[in-house]
Structure formats: C-alpha cells, structure tokens
Design an enzyme around this catalytic site. Sequence first.
Site, short mmCIF file in Angstrom:
data_model
loop_
_atom_site.label_atom_id
_atom_site.label_comp_id
_atom_site.label_asym_id
_atom_site.label_seq_id
_atom_site.Cartn_x
_atom_site.Cartn_y
_atom_site.Cartn_z
N ASP A 36 0.87 -1.19 0.00
CA ASP A 36 0.00 0.00 0.00
C ASP A 36 0.90 1.22 0.00
O ASP A 36 2.13 1.10 0.03
CB ASP A 36 -0.94 -0.01 1.22
CG ASP A 36 -2.27 0.71 0.93
OD1 ASP A 36 -2.23 1.93 0.63
OD2 ASP A 36 -3.33 0.06 1.01
N VAL A 64 1.35 2.58 -6.76
CA VAL A 64 1.23 1.90 -8.07
C VAL A 64 1.34 2.86 -9.24
O VAL A 64 1.34 2.42 -10.40
CB VAL A 64 -0.08 1.06 -8.18
CG1 VAL A 64 -0.11 -0.03 -7.11
CG2 VAL A 64 -1.31 1.95 -8.14
N ASN A 90 -5.51 -4.58 -6.68
CA ASN A 90 -6.71 -4.02 -6.06
C ASN A 90 -6.64 -2.52 -5.79
O ASN A 90 -7.68 -1.87 -5.64
CB ASN A 90 -6.95 -4.80 -4.75
CG ASN A 90 -7.86 -4.09 -3.78
OD1 ASN A 90 -9.09 -4.10 -3.97
ND2 ASN A 90 -7.30 -3.46 -2.76
N TYR A 155 -13.62 7.07 -13.53
CA TYR A 155 -13.65 5.78 -12.84
C TYR A 155 -14.21 4.68 -13.75
O TYR A 155 -13.63 3.59 -13.86
CB TYR A 155 -14.49 5.90 -11.56
CG TYR A 155 -14.47 4.69 -10.66
CD1 TYR A 155 -13.50 4.55 -9.66
CD2 TYR A 155 -15.43 3.68 -10.79
CE1 TYR A 155 -13.49 3.44 -8.83
CE2 TYR A 155 -15.42 2.57 -9.96
CZ TYR A 155 -14.45 2.46 -8.98
OH TYR A 155 -14.44 1.35 -8.16
N LYS A 159 -12.31 1.36 -15.13
CA LYS A 159 -12.76 -0.01 -14.81
C LYS A 159 -13.14 -0.78 -16.08
O LYS A 159 -12.92 -1.99 -16.17
CB LYS A 159 -13.92 0.04 -13.81
CG LYS A 159 -13.51 0.56 -12.42
CD LYS A 159 -12.45 -0.31 -11.77
CE LYS A 159 -12.13 0.15 -10.34
NZ LYS A 159 -11.11 -0.68 -9.70
N THR A 190 -17.04 -0.19 2.34
CA THR A 190 -15.63 0.05 2.68
C THR A 190 -15.43 1.55 2.88
O THR A 190 -16.33 2.34 2.57
CB THR A 190 -14.69 -0.41 1.54
OG1 THR A 190 -14.78 0.56 0.48
CG2 THR A 190 -15.01 -1.79 1.03
N1 NAD Z 1 -16.09 -0.17 -2.32
C1 NAD Z 1 -16.78 -0.35 -3.42
O1 NAD Z 1 -17.99 -0.15 -3.47
C2 NAD Z 1 -16.10 -0.85 -4.68
C3 NAD Z 1 -16.91 -1.27 -5.75
C4 NAD Z 1 -16.31 -1.75 -6.91
C5 NAD Z 1 -14.92 -1.78 -7.01
N2 NAD Z 1 -14.18 -1.34 -5.96
C6 NAD Z 1 -12.72 -1.38 -6.13
O2 NAD Z 1 -12.16 -2.14 -5.09
C7 NAD Z 1 -10.81 -1.70 -4.89
C8 NAD Z 1 -10.60 -1.47 -3.40
O3 NAD Z 1 -11.50 -0.48 -2.97
P1 NAD Z 1 -11.98 -0.33 -1.45
O4 NAD Z 1 -13.43 -0.04 -1.51
O5 NAD Z 1 -11.48 -1.43 -0.64
O6 NAD Z 1 -11.26 1.06 -1.11
P2 NAD Z 1 -10.37 1.53 0.13
O7 NAD Z 1 -10.28 3.01 -0.04
O8 NAD Z 1 -10.89 0.97 1.40
O9 NAD Z 1 -8.95 0.85 -0.17
C9 NAD Z 1 -8.17 1.22 -1.27
C10 NAD Z 1 -6.70 1.06 -0.90
O10 NAD Z 1 -5.91 1.42 -2.05
C11 NAD Z 1 -4.82 2.19 -1.59
N3 NAD Z 1 -4.31 3.05 -2.64
C12 NAD Z 1 -4.87 4.17 -3.17
N4 NAD Z 1 -4.06 4.71 -4.07
C13 NAD Z 1 -2.96 3.93 -4.14
C14 NAD Z 1 -1.76 3.98 -4.91
N5 NAD Z 1 -1.51 4.98 -5.75
N6 NAD Z 1 -0.84 2.99 -4.72
C15 NAD Z 1 -1.06 2.00 -3.84
N7 NAD Z 1 -2.18 1.89 -3.08
C16 NAD Z 1 -3.11 2.87 -3.25
C17 NAD Z 1 -5.37 3.00 -0.42
O11 NAD Z 1 -4.33 3.50 0.40
C18 NAD Z 1 -6.28 1.99 0.25
O12 NAD Z 1 -5.61 1.28 1.26
C19 NAD Z 1 -10.61 -0.47 -5.76
O13 NAD Z 1 -9.97 -0.85 -6.95
C20 NAD Z 1 -12.04 -0.03 -6.04
O14 NAD Z 1 -12.15 0.69 -7.24
C21 NAD Z 1 -14.72 -0.88 -4.79
#
Ligand code: NAD
Length: 250
Positions: A36, A64, A90, A155, A159, A190
């Site tokens: 992270d 990333v 992720n 976004y 995706k 989340t």
């Molecule tokens: N929560 C939802 O409803 C949902 C729905 C569909 C897809 N997603 C996808 O799931 C994945 C995780 O989302 P989440 O809801 O757990 O979010 P979250 O914000 O809880 O976690 C995301 C993590 O990514 C890290 N991050 C952000 N930018 C970064 C970078 N440049 N380099 C490394 N790490 C980085 C953050 O520090 C965080 O720990 C994402 O790709 C998101 O698009 C989430």
Amino acid sequence: MRLKGKTILVTGGASGIGLATVERCLQEGAQVVLADLPGPAGGLRAQELDEHHPGRCLFLPCDVTSTDQVDQLIADTVAQFGSLDGVFNNAGIGGMNPADSYSDEAFLRVLDINLTGVFRVARAALRQMYQQRRGSIVNCASILGLFGQTMTAAYSTAKGGVVNLTRTLALEAATKGVRVNAVGPGYIDTPLLAALDANAREALIDLHPLGRLGRPEEVANAVVYLLSDEASFTTGALLMVDGGFTAGKS
Ligand SMILES: NC(=O)c1ccc[n+]([C@@H]2O[C@H](COP(=O)([O-])OP(=O)(O)OC[C@H]3O[C@@H](n4cnc5c(N)ncnc54)[C@H](O)[C@@H]3O)[C@@H](O)[C@H]2O)c1
C-alpha cells in the site's frame, strides 16, 4: 487450506476489500505481501496480522503510479518469499465529477491509479510468473466496468479498461502457465463509500437485488477462488460479486 505455500501479493492491502483479501489469503495458508502507499496504516495492519500468522504477512510500501516502485515491489516479494504465485491488483481510488468540469489532472489521476497502475503491477508480475511458468493474477474491476454511471467518467473508463485489459493479458499469458481474471464488485461497504450520506447510501442499496451493500470479505472469497488451483480452467473471466446488480432490472 486452498493457498497453502503460495506467495500472494495484494495491492491496496491496508483497507477495505484489499485488507479482507489479505486476511482470507492468510487463513488459506498463503504468505502474503500487503502493499500500500507509504505510511503507518499498511505496516500496522501487517504487524497485527503477522502476530496471528507468524512470518507470513509482510508490509511493503508501493505507490502503483510509480513503475520503479512496482518493479521493486515484485523483486522484494520474490526476494522475501522465493516466488510470486498470485496477485490481487486491487489498489484504487474513487472519483465523482461531472464530465464537463473534469480537469485533465483529476481525470488522469484516476486512470493512472485504477488502470495504468493495474497494468504496471500485472506487467511486473507476468515477467516473474513467466519465468516460473505458473501464477494467477486477479484484477479489481467493478460493476462500472460494464455499466456507465453519471459523475464517473474517469472511474468507469478505468474499470472498463481493466475488464478488457484482463482479457488481453489472459490471452497472452495462457500458453505460459499464467491465468488472469477480474472480479467485479457491486457497492461494497468500505472506506471508499465513507463520504456518502444516509440518503445516498440507501439509493445504492436499492440498486442491488439482494437488498444490501456487499461486505469486503464477500469479494475476498471470490478472489481467493480465482487465485487458487480450484480455478485452474478459468482465465479471462470477469466474476461479478454484485448482489445481482448486473443481472438486470426487476
Ligand atoms: N467499495 C466499493 O464499493 C467498490 C466497488 C467496486 C470496485 N471497488 C474497487 O475495489 C478496490 C478497493 O476499494 P476499497 O473499496 O477497498 O477502497 P479503500 O479506499 O478501502 O482501499 C483502497 C486502498 O488502495 C490504496 N491506494 C490508493 N491509491 C494507491 C496507490 N496509488 N498505490 C497503492 N495503493 C493505493 C489505499 O491507500 C487503500 O488502502 C478499488 O480498486 C475499487 O475501485 C470498490
């Protein structure tokens, strides 16, 4: 133990879906690198988990958006645990803005993390996995990889790109012992959704035929399946974990 002895890397592993996946992979016997952004969160989470799973959970900082950091992350993972068997790609951010007022900078930032970041990690992982002639990569897409939604020009573009990137990587990797798949979460409870007020939250719940938001561990379960040898004939797939969102309207 479905991942016993495997080394799994989870980007964005300090929170939400990523953290739940780190926990599930540890429960299934894997050694896990929780990657992270630099900062205390990742190290603290990994330390807590390592106490329950001694010697099997390690935090490595990585943004990333940096090719150098991503390449170093893969090298350090292999140096630490000896191989790279699975990656959950992720790390991601949200982003809500009408298209007509999206700045280049804000738009490209979402793409840089959510799409190019996935590519950077996959590219570095594939180089290692091709040498091993084994591995499984799971990319995090979304319901917004299949559908548009107002305010999500960047976004949903990112995706949608992840979904087709997954297919192309799966084809390139197929003869080299490596599988590449994606998960497509619906709205998951989340920190990414933390900014929503109660009305917005209710509106999102209504979009899911199962009548609730998803839980991070429900996505993690699908990721564990795709990472495991149980999914040995599955590549190029998008596994929706969306409470029926993409099934249609009732
Ligand atoms: N929560 C939802 O409803 C949902 C729905 C569909 C897809 N997603 C996808 O799931 C994945 C995780 O989302 P989440 O809801 O757990 O979010 P979250 O914000 O809880 O976690 C995301 C993590 O990514 C890290 N991050 C952000 N930018 C970064 C970078 N440049 N380099 C490394 N790490 C980085 C953050 O520090 C965080 O720990 C994402 O790709 C998101 O698009 C989430």
